[in-house]
Design an enzyme around this catalytic site. Sequence first.
Site, PDB file in Angstrom:
ATOM      1  N   GLU A 165       6.427   5.387   7.135  1.00  0.00           N
ATOM      2  CA  GLU A 165       6.206   6.422   6.269  1.00  0.00           C
ATOM      3  C   GLU A 165       7.032   7.753   6.782  1.00  0.00           C
ATOM      4  O   GLU A 165       7.040   8.331   7.805  1.00  0.00           O
ATOM      5  CB  GLU A 165       4.751   6.823   6.447  1.00  0.00           C
ATOM      6  CG  GLU A 165       3.976   5.631   5.593  1.00  0.00           C
ATOM      7  CD  GLU A 165       2.325   5.724   5.807  1.00  0.00           C
ATOM      8  OE1 GLU A 165       2.099   6.546   6.834  1.00  0.00           O
ATOM      9  OE2 GLU A 165       1.719   5.162   4.980  1.00  0.00           O
ATOM     10  N   THR A 223      -0.465  -2.343  10.685  1.00  0.00           N
ATOM     11  CA  THR A 223      -0.892  -2.863   9.403  1.00  0.00           C
ATOM     12  C   THR A 223       0.298  -3.748   8.771  1.00  0.00           C
ATOM     13  O   THR A 223       0.900  -3.118   8.056  1.00  0.00           O
ATOM     14  CB  THR A 223      -1.109  -1.585   8.605  1.00  0.00           C
ATOM     15  OG1 THR A 223      -2.205  -0.879   9.118  1.00  0.00           O
ATOM     16  CG2 THR A 223      -1.973  -2.210   7.183  1.00  0.00           C
ATOM     17  N   ASN A 265       0.858  10.699   5.520  1.00  0.00           N
ATOM     18  CA  ASN A 265      -0.223   9.800   6.062  1.00  0.00           C
ATOM     19  C   ASN A 265      -1.507  10.503   5.858  1.00  0.00           C
ATOM     20  O   ASN A 265      -2.446   9.809   5.936  1.00  0.00           O
ATOM     21  CB  ASN A 265       0.062   9.527   7.719  1.00  0.00           C
ATOM     22  CG  ASN A 265      -0.601   8.362   8.064  1.00  0.00           C
ATOM     23  OD1 ASN A 265      -0.733   7.412   7.467  1.00  0.00           O
ATOM     24  ND2 ASN A 265      -1.367   8.639   9.133  1.00  0.00           N
ATOM     25  N   THR A 284       0.766  -1.199   0.044  1.00  0.00           N
ATOM     26  CA  THR A 284       0.031  -0.010   0.001  1.00  0.00           C
ATOM     27  C   THR A 284       0.980   1.163   0.030  1.00  0.00           C
ATOM     28  O   THR A 284       1.501   1.616  -0.960  1.00  0.00           O
ATOM     29  CB  THR A 284      -0.922  -0.129   1.105  1.00  0.00           C
ATOM     30  OG1 THR A 284      -0.127  -0.255   2.274  1.00  0.00           O
ATOM     31  CG2 THR A 284      -1.974  -1.130   1.136  1.00  0.00           C
ATOM     32  N   LYS A 328       4.177  -6.948   3.905  1.00  0.00           N
ATOM     33  CA  LYS A 328       4.066  -5.642   3.752  1.00  0.00           C
ATOM     34  C   LYS A 328       3.590  -4.588   4.984  1.00  0.00           C
ATOM     35  O   LYS A 328       3.337  -5.283   6.043  1.00  0.00           O
ATOM     36  CB  LYS A 328       2.633  -5.190   2.690  1.00  0.00           C
ATOM     37  CG  LYS A 328       1.119  -5.556   3.486  1.00  0.00           C
ATOM     38  CD  LYS A 328       0.760  -4.812   4.256  1.00  0.00           C
ATOM     39  CE  LYS A 328       0.578  -3.160   3.649  1.00  0.00           C
ATOM     40  NZ  LYS A 328      -0.131  -2.233   4.639  1.00  0.00           N
TER      41      LYS A 328
END
Length: 405
Positions: free
Chosen positions: A274, A188, A400, A151, A177
């Site tokens: 991120e 996640t 984000n 993602t 991932k």
Amino acid sequence: MKLLIGKTITDVSGITASGVSGGLKRSGKKDLCVIYSEGQPVASAVFTKNKVKAAPIVMNMEHIKNSTTKVVVVNSGNANACTGKKGLEDANAMAELTANILGVDKKEVIIQSTGIIGVQLDMEKIDFAIKKGCENLSTQGGQDAAIAMLTTDTSEKKIAVSFEIDGKEIMLAGIAKGSGMVHPNMGTILSTLVTDLNISKDMLNLAFKDSVDMSYNMISVDGDTSTNDMAMVIANGLAENKKIETVGENFEKFKDVLVYINIELAKLIAKDGEGATKLIEVEVKNAQTLEDARISAKSVIRSNLTKCAFFGADANWGRILCAVGYSDAEFDPNNIDISFVSNDESIQIAKDGMGVKFDVDKAKEILLKSEVKVEIDLKNGKYSATAWGCDLTYDYVKINGAYRT
């Protein structure tokens, strides 16, 4: 154990995979993968501890109890979380469609989903993608599968190793991932490992769950525990070693390899946080208990103040000591040492709970590197634990705040 550069899950005996685009992502990138195992494979899995669980997680918690697991379908671009009764119906429909196409039992299918929360799946696109994914299964599909599950990740996460048991060469490979919404007790994170080892389901469960405690549950990026995270391993027995049914030398050997491969995947996830610029490793040594070592290491790795200090290459050891202090670990604040380590360089910045004179320029040089280690010595026991994370930047907030699918 041998690290197999360039190998992936489809280099494991009996494993085929695919990665296709079904239009779930606005970008048109690959967004669904299928992984299939021959034989009578057993599987183990761990799931998010978030009380809000995505529909596929609810279904998978039942399916993983089945004696065999043959297929994993992973879709990205839509988490199918907070989608009510319709979401659960859609997860079951995905499993049923896959089962019908591949000629397996519905309970032998595991569904992993990741992406936007609170949006119903476009089942027309999902059906198309599953059919396409099943049609494209091949022994060369491992790389495409690794890409299709991503993602906000900036690169695929994959690893493969080989080792020997009973004179048989065993292979273990995995893809994963994870980039944002990553926090101890899973985030996640989607991870699927495959091996041709012959092992019972009970022993696989024991080895895998222990390995997760030492890997995925020891990383943090942003402090958010996701609705969708899960990690799993499938063992199809095609290596034909003597079946591992009890704890012993072969079990411990496999568990060591499993821990290694899960830690490496966990580190890749943490490093790809991120907006991150560096991987941070925190090792707590000589703690009174293993739990103390773990909670204090995780406390430091999830401290936003500490993350920001690392981004600025600021040797602010007080933030580290502060994070250990509120971790609830048992230790004497007047008996703790802290050092920074990178490659062969090491510099002590605190001793016995107080600052020491150190070369500020050398410390900054270490903190500017892409991988930095913090060593914390509690000096009140014999237990150690390591946690991994990344620095925190303002860019994270900007990234984000936008969809990157």
